[in-house]
Design an enzyme around this catalytic site. Sequence first.
Site, mmCIF file in Angstrom:
data_model
loop_
_atom_site.group_PDB
_atom_site.id
_atom_site.type_symbol
_atom_site.label_atom_id
_atom_site.label_comp_id
_atom_site.label_asym_id
_atom_site.label_seq_id
_atom_site.Cartn_x
_atom_site.Cartn_y
_atom_site.Cartn_z
ATOM 1 N N PRO A 145 -14.650 -7.501 2.348
ATOM 2 C CA PRO A 145 -15.756 -8.179 3.028
ATOM 3 C C PRO A 145 -17.131 -7.691 2.623
ATOM 4 C CG PRO A 145 -14.807 -6.533 4.467
ATOM 5 C CD PRO A 145 -13.934 -6.578 3.247
ATOM 6 N N TYR B 238 0.841 -1.197 0.000
ATOM 7 C CA TYR B 238 0.000 0.000 0.000
ATOM 8 C C TYR B 238 0.877 1.249 0.000
ATOM 9 C CZ TYR B 238 -3.266 -3.587 1.679
ATOM 10 O OH TYR B 238 -4.006 -4.744 1.835
ATOM 11 N N THR C 222 -22.958 -2.996 -4.512
ATOM 12 C CA THR C 222 -23.806 -4.041 -5.088
ATOM 13 C C THR C 222 -24.689 -4.738 -4.061
ATOM 14 O OG1 THR C 222 -22.109 -5.751 -4.837
ATOM 15 C CG2 THR C 222 -22.093 -4.482 -6.882
#
Length: 282
Positions: free
Chosen positions: A203, A56, A208
Site C-alpha cells: 500500500p 511466507y 519513493t
Amino acid sequence: MAANIFHIGGELTVGRLGFGAMHLPTEPAAERRTGLAVARRAVELGITLIDTAHLYGGGANEELLAEALHPYPHDLLVTTKVGVARTGPGGEWRLDGRPAVLRDQVDQALRRLRVERLELLQLHRVDPDTPLAEQLGTLRELQTEGKVGRIGLSEVTVDHLDQARAVVDVVSVQNRYSLLDREHEPVLRACEAAGIAFLPWRPVAHGTSGAHAEIAAVADDLGATPTQVALAWLLAHSRVICPIPGTARVDHLEENVAAAELDLSPAQLARLDGMSAPGSVA
C-alpha cells in the site's frame, strides 16, 4: 477522518488499518525475537487485522504469529492465504490450487496458528492450471466442514471476482494497490459496489513516496511523513479499503499506525487524487 472500522462479511469487525506480517523475520534467533516484538507491538497499538500466508516461509510466518500472540485477543483477526506451494519440478514455489494442496495447507495453517477454524482464508493466487470453480469449490467444502469461516481472494481481476462470487460468498480481495499504483481501480470499485473488503498489499511505495512533490507537499502541510499521507489517502479513498502495510521495525509500525489519525482536507485529497488517473500505474 474516514470511519476507522470495517465489518468483513458483515460480521468480522476490524480496524481499517491492518498489518501485513510478510516481512517479519523468523530466523536467526536474534532477528526472530525482533519479529515477535513487532507482532506484539502491533496488537498493543490496537491493530486487529493481521495478514499472513503459507508462502511466507512455508508456514514459518504463521508459526511466528502464533508464538507471539496466542492465545489471541478476542478482537484479533489473523487471516492467511493458500494456493502457492513448493511443487514445481525442482521444488520451487509455483501457483498450485489443486484440491489436495489447498486442503493440506489449510490443515497446516490450523496447526501452526493453533486455531480450530480460519475465520478468513484467502486464495493467494488463481492457479491457471486448475479450474477456478474447482479451487473455490474446495474452499467451500472446507467452509462446510467448519475449518474455514469466510473466503477471500488475492490478486484477481473483475472477471475472476464475478466468477468466484457465483461459487462462494467472497468477503475480501487482496490486490496490489496504492496512491502511486492504481491498476486495480476497477476491482476496487467492484468490491465497493458489493461491500467486499479490499486489502491493498504494497500500500506504500517504500522509499519513493517522499520523492513525489505532491505527496511531500501535503505531508509538509500536515507535519506528517509521506508514508502516512499515502496510507491516509487509501483510508479516505474508499470506505472498503483496509490497508495492510508491513514492516519489520517497531518505529515504522508506529509511524504507519499513526496514519489512521491523519485528517486530509478535501483540497489535499483532490491534490492527491489528481496524481494518477484511475486504472493507471504512476
